[in-house]
Write a protein that holds these residues in place. Structure first.
Motif, mmCIF file in Angstrom:
data_model
loop_
_atom_site.group_PDB
_atom_site.id
_atom_site.type_symbol
_atom_site.label_atom_id
_atom_site.label_comp_id
_atom_site.label_asym_id
_atom_site.label_seq_id
_atom_site.Cartn_x
_atom_site.Cartn_y
_atom_site.Cartn_z
ATOM 1 N N PRO A 18 -35.813 7.380 -30.133
ATOM 2 C CA PRO A 18 -35.760 6.905 -28.747
ATOM 3 C C PRO A 18 -36.286 5.481 -28.607
ATOM 4 O O PRO A 18 -37.151 5.054 -29.372
ATOM 5 N N VAL A 19 -35.752 4.778 -27.636
ATOM 6 C CA VAL A 19 -36.127 3.384 -27.414
ATOM 7 C C VAL A 19 -37.574 3.316 -26.918
ATOM 8 O O VAL A 19 -37.922 3.982 -25.941
ATOM 9 N N PRO A 20 -38.426 2.544 -27.585
ATOM 10 C CA PRO A 20 -39.809 2.424 -27.099
ATOM 11 C C PRO A 20 -39.864 1.607 -25.811
ATOM 12 O O PRO A 20 -39.021 0.756 -25.553
ATOM 13 N N SER A 21 -40.868 1.891 -25.004
ATOM 14 C CA SER A 21 -41.037 1.145 -23.765
ATOM 15 C C SER A 21 -42.521 0.876 -23.553
ATOM 16 O O SER A 21 -43.378 1.549 -24.119
ATOM 17 N N ILE A 22 -42.797 -0.123 -22.724
ATOM 18 C CA ILE A 22 -44.164 -0.500 -22.397
ATOM 19 C C ILE A 22 -44.303 -0.438 -20.882
ATOM 20 O O ILE A 22 -43.565 -1.108 -20.159
ATOM 21 N N ASN A 23 -45.232 0.384 -20.397
ATOM 22 C CA ASN A 23 -45.503 0.461 -18.963
ATOM 23 C C ASN A 23 -46.533 -0.595 -18.599
ATOM 24 O O ASN A 23 -47.593 -0.671 -19.219
ATOM 25 N N MET A 24 -46.212 -1.396 -17.610
ATOM 26 C CA MET A 24 -47.103 -2.466 -17.168
ATOM 27 C C MET A 24 -47.466 -2.229 -15.708
ATOM 28 O O MET A 24 -46.583 -2.003 -14.885
ATOM 29 N N SER A 25 -48.754 -2.282 -15.401
ATOM 30 C CA SER A 25 -49.228 -2.104 -14.024
ATOM 31 C C SER A 25 -50.306 -3.133 -13.701
ATOM 32 O O SER A 25 -51.474 -2.784 -13.521
ATOM 33 N N PRO A 26 -49.939 -4.412 -13.635
ATOM 34 C CA PRO A 26 -50.961 -5.406 -13.297
ATOM 35 C C PRO A 26 -51.377 -5.292 -11.838
ATOM 36 O O PRO A 26 -50.590 -4.886 -10.980
ATOM 37 N N SER A 27 -52.626 -5.609 -11.569
ATOM 38 C CA SER A 27 -53.105 -5.601 -10.184
ATOM 39 C C SER A 27 -54.057 -6.769 -9.986
ATOM 40 O O SER A 27 -54.619 -7.296 -10.950
ATOM 41 N N ALA A 28 -54.223 -7.163 -8.733
ATOM 42 C CA ALA A 28 -55.128 -8.259 -8.391
ATOM 43 C C ALA A 28 -55.735 -7.976 -7.036
ATOM 44 O O ALA A 28 -55.127 -7.323 -6.184
ATOM 45 N N GLU A 29 -56.958 -8.464 -6.857
ATOM 46 C CA GLU A 29 -57.655 -8.327 -5.575
ATOM 47 C C GLU A 29 -58.071 -9.703 -5.092
ATOM 48 O O GLU A 29 -58.350 -10.589 -5.897
ATOM 49 N N SER A 30 -58.134 -9.834 -3.774
ATOM 50 C CA SER A 30 -58.559 -11.091 -3.176
ATOM 51 C C SER A 30 -59.290 -10.787 -1.873
ATOM 52 O O SER A 30 -58.942 -9.842 -1.158
ATOM 53 N N ALA A 31 -60.307 -11.566 -1.561
ATOM 54 C CA ALA A 31 -61.051 -11.394 -0.313
ATOM 55 C C ALA A 31 -60.207 -11.898 0.846
ATOM 56 O O ALA A 31 -59.537 -12.928 0.753
ATOM 57 N N MET A 32 -60.243 -11.175 1.941
ATOM 58 C CA MET A 32 -59.432 -11.501 3.114
ATOM 59 C C MET A 32 -59.989 -12.732 3.835
ATOM 60 O O MET A 32 -61.177 -12.802 4.129
ATOM 61 N N ASP A 33 -59.119 -13.673 4.133
ATOM 62 C CA ASP A 33 -59.485 -14.847 4.932
ATOM 63 C C ASP A 33 -59.216 -14.588 6.412
ATOM 64 O O ASP A 33 -59.915 -15.107 7.278
ATOM 65 N N THR B 56 -50.674 -4.224 -6.419
ATOM 66 C CA THR B 56 -50.358 -3.643 -7.725
ATOM 67 C C THR B 56 -48.844 -3.598 -7.885
ATOM 68 O O THR B 56 -48.122 -3.323 -6.927
ATOM 69 N N ALA B 57 -48.392 -3.846 -9.088
ATOM 70 C CA ALA B 57 -46.962 -3.754 -9.400
ATOM 71 C C ALA B 57 -46.784 -2.808 -10.586
ATOM 72 O O ALA B 57 -47.628 -2.764 -11.484
ATOM 73 N N ASN B 58 -45.709 -2.059 -10.587
ATOM 74 C CA ASN B 58 -45.383 -1.158 -11.694
ATOM 75 C C ASN B 58 -44.045 -1.576 -12.286
ATOM 76 O O ASN B 58 -43.054 -1.711 -11.565
ATOM 77 N N TYR B 59 -44.035 -1.767 -13.604
ATOM 78 C CA TYR B 59 -42.816 -2.212 -14.286
ATOM 79 C C TYR B 59 -42.795 -1.583 -15.674
ATOM 80 O O TYR B 59 -43.832 -1.482 -16.334
ATOM 81 N N THR B 60 -41.634 -1.161 -16.121
ATOM 82 C CA THR B 60 -41.477 -0.603 -17.464
ATOM 83 C C THR B 60 -40.520 -1.491 -18.242
ATOM 84 O O THR B 60 -39.371 -1.688 -17.822
ATOM 85 N N TYR B 61 -41.014 -2.016 -19.362
ATOM 86 C CA TYR B 61 -40.168 -2.846 -20.228
ATOM 87 C C TYR B 61 -39.665 -1.987 -21.374
ATOM 88 O O TYR B 61 -40.443 -1.341 -22.072
#
Length: 178
Positions: A154-169, A133-138
């Protein structure tokens, strides 16, 4: 007959003296004056609407940049999940994600953890899952943010928290659980 129409028309137009020969008729003079006044009106209307249109265009550009950042972050997160699934350590995965994010992320913005899908009490075994998971505010900046700050909003912002899962090899040691 055409001659009679011309004769009637020319008799209804008042004759002009030598001094009036260069002047327009009163109807044409009024139309010309009205047109001159309307050009100033159009300029004033343009002056009122242009800042609004410019702000709207700049907000659209800013939103497009935010969408681009979201795509870069999502790519970085997917690549990090793949890297973690093939046995890379948590620090290697985070470092790789920082490189993939084109400088948007720091090591502190990234979370790597392992899901115990085999229910043996240890995450990070083969066939378990890796979650990144990553957390970023634009913050809007190109035009929208600066213009809004100028008027006290006030300056608007967008919080982004994309995440990804993968099966372990491959299994990983020292795997933090989710």
């Amino acid at each position: 007959d055409t001659r009679s129409v011309i004769a009637r028309f020319s008799s209804s137009v008042p004759s002009r003296s030598a001094g009036e020969a260069g002047r327009l008729t009163p109807v044409l003079e009024a139309a010309r004056t009205a047109r001159r006044r309307e050009t100033g009106q159009a300029l004033i209307e343009f002056a009122f609407l242009m800042p609004i249109l410019l702000a709207f265009i700049l907000v659209i550009v800013d939103f497009g940049i935010a969408v681009d950042r979201r795509l870069v972050l999502q790519h970085s997160v997917r690549e990090g999940a793949r890297r973690a699934a093939v046995g890379a350590s948590v620090n290697e995965t985070k470092t790789y994600m920082v490189e993939q994010s084109q400088g948007l992320l720091d090591l502190t913005d990234i979370t790597v953890c392992y899901i115990d899908r085999t229910s043996n009490g240890f995450g990070g075994d083969q066939l378990d899952g890796a979650r990144v998971t990553a957390n970023y505010t634009y913050e809007f900046s190109v035009g929208g943010g600066e213009m809004l700050t100028a008027i006290g909003v006030p300056v608007p912002s967008i919080n982004m928290s994309p995440s990804a899962e993968s099966a372990m090899d491959r299994a990983v040691t020292a795997a933090p659980p989710c």
